[in-house]
Design an enzyme around this catalytic site. Structure first.
Site, short mmCIF file in Angstrom:
data_model
loop_
_atom_site.label_atom_id
_atom_site.label_comp_id
_atom_site.label_asym_id
_atom_site.label_seq_id
_atom_site.Cartn_x
_atom_site.Cartn_y
_atom_site.Cartn_z
N HIS A 51 0.99 -97.80 -47.14
CA HIS A 51 -0.19 -97.98 -48.00
C HIS A 51 -0.16 -96.94 -49.11
O HIS A 51 0.71 -96.06 -49.14
CB HIS A 51 -1.48 -97.85 -47.18
CG HIS A 51 -1.64 -96.55 -46.47
ND1 HIS A 51 -1.85 -96.45 -45.11
CD2 HIS A 51 -1.59 -95.29 -46.92
CE1 HIS A 51 -1.95 -95.18 -44.77
NE2 HIS A 51 -1.77 -94.45 -45.86
C1 T46 Z 1 -2.25 -91.51 -45.03
C2 T46 Z 1 -1.31 -91.17 -43.94
C3 T46 Z 1 -0.42 -90.01 -44.24
C4 T46 Z 1 -10.61 -92.81 -40.18
O1 T46 Z 1 -11.59 -93.38 -39.70
N1 T46 Z 1 -10.77 -91.63 -40.85
C5 T46 Z 1 -9.74 -90.94 -41.41
O2 T46 Z 1 -9.94 -89.87 -42.03
C6 T46 Z 1 -8.42 -91.49 -41.29
C7 T46 Z 1 -7.22 -90.77 -41.91
C8 T46 Z 1 -8.26 -92.66 -40.61
N2 T46 Z 1 -9.33 -93.29 -40.05
C9 T46 Z 1 -9.12 -94.55 -39.30
C10 T46 Z 1 -8.71 -95.75 -40.13
C11 T46 Z 1 -7.91 -96.57 -39.16
O3 T46 Z 1 -8.75 -97.41 -38.42
O4 T46 Z 1 -8.04 -94.33 -38.39
C12 T46 Z 1 -7.31 -95.52 -38.22
C13 T46 Z 1 -5.83 -95.28 -38.44
O5 T46 Z 1 -5.62 -95.01 -39.85
P1 T46 Z 1 -4.31 -95.49 -40.62
O6 T46 Z 1 -3.80 -96.74 -40.04
O7 T46 Z 1 -4.61 -95.46 -42.08
O8 T46 Z 1 -3.30 -94.29 -40.24
P2 T46 Z 1 -1.90 -93.95 -40.90
O9 T46 Z 1 -1.25 -92.96 -40.03
O10 T46 Z 1 -1.14 -95.17 -41.26
O11 T46 Z 1 -2.30 -93.23 -42.31
C14 T46 Z 1 -2.90 -91.95 -42.30
C15 T46 Z 1 -4.05 -91.93 -43.32
O12 T46 Z 1 -4.98 -92.95 -43.01
C16 T46 Z 1 -3.55 -92.13 -44.73
O13 T46 Z 1 -4.54 -91.70 -45.64
O14 T46 Z 1 -1.89 -91.43 -46.19
O15 T46 Z 1 -1.95 -90.96 -42.67
#
Ligand code: T46
Length: 136
Positions: A51
């Protein structure tokens, strides 16, 4: 509009035969930190990210273990191995990023300049390319 791809920050650190100490202070981060989160317990072969963001700037630091971060701004692509507990990778808005090849027990520390908002995410590559065209 100039699109930055990345920047490396080596945070101050002290290493000796008794261990390593790394120091993360706001003055060494190129934005106001509004949020800190960690990524842990990644399974072998898993990928995260896939993303980009409209506004969020982040610094990623593998404070334990390591991973590879692939990223691109729609023109240039790069992959960086993050495997030093003091080395930060700054990722700017509109830089598509994916983390992969996690070593066992990796702890990825992320510092961000925004509060969490799902509206800040672009989660398909096609939308990302369209955003790049419309924000030229
Ligand atoms: C990124 C990379 C490096 C929240 O509710 N609050 C938060 O601050 C974050 C970071 C995530 N979430 C929730 C949103 C999703 O339901 O946690 C879940 C997993 O998030 P995501 O699938 O976006 O996780 P990654 O590891 O793919 O990405 C994360 C960060 O979201 C993103 O900003 O750049 O780490």
């Amino acid at each position: 509009m100039k699109r930055y791809l990345y920047k490396i920050i080596d945070f101050p650190h002290f290493d000796n035969e008794n261990g390593s100490l790394a120091i993360f202070q706001p003055k060494d981060v190129p934005f106001n930190i509004k949020r800190v989160f960690t990524i842990t317990d990644t399974k072998s072969g898993s990928t995260r990210g896939g993303h980009t963001h409209h506004k969020t700037i982040q610094v990623l630091v593998c404070i334990r273990g390591g991973c590879i971060v692939d990223f691109d701004n729609g023109k240039a692509k790069k992959s960086i191995a993050l495997n030093k507990p003091y080395r930060g990778l700054v990722l700017y808005p509109y830089v598509w990023h994916t983390m992969r090849n996690f070593k066992p027990n990796t702890v990825l520390l992320c510092l961000a300049n925004t509060k969490y908002s799902e509206k800040d995410y672009i989660r398909t590559y096609e939308k990302f390319l369209n955003c790049l065209k419309s924000t030229k």
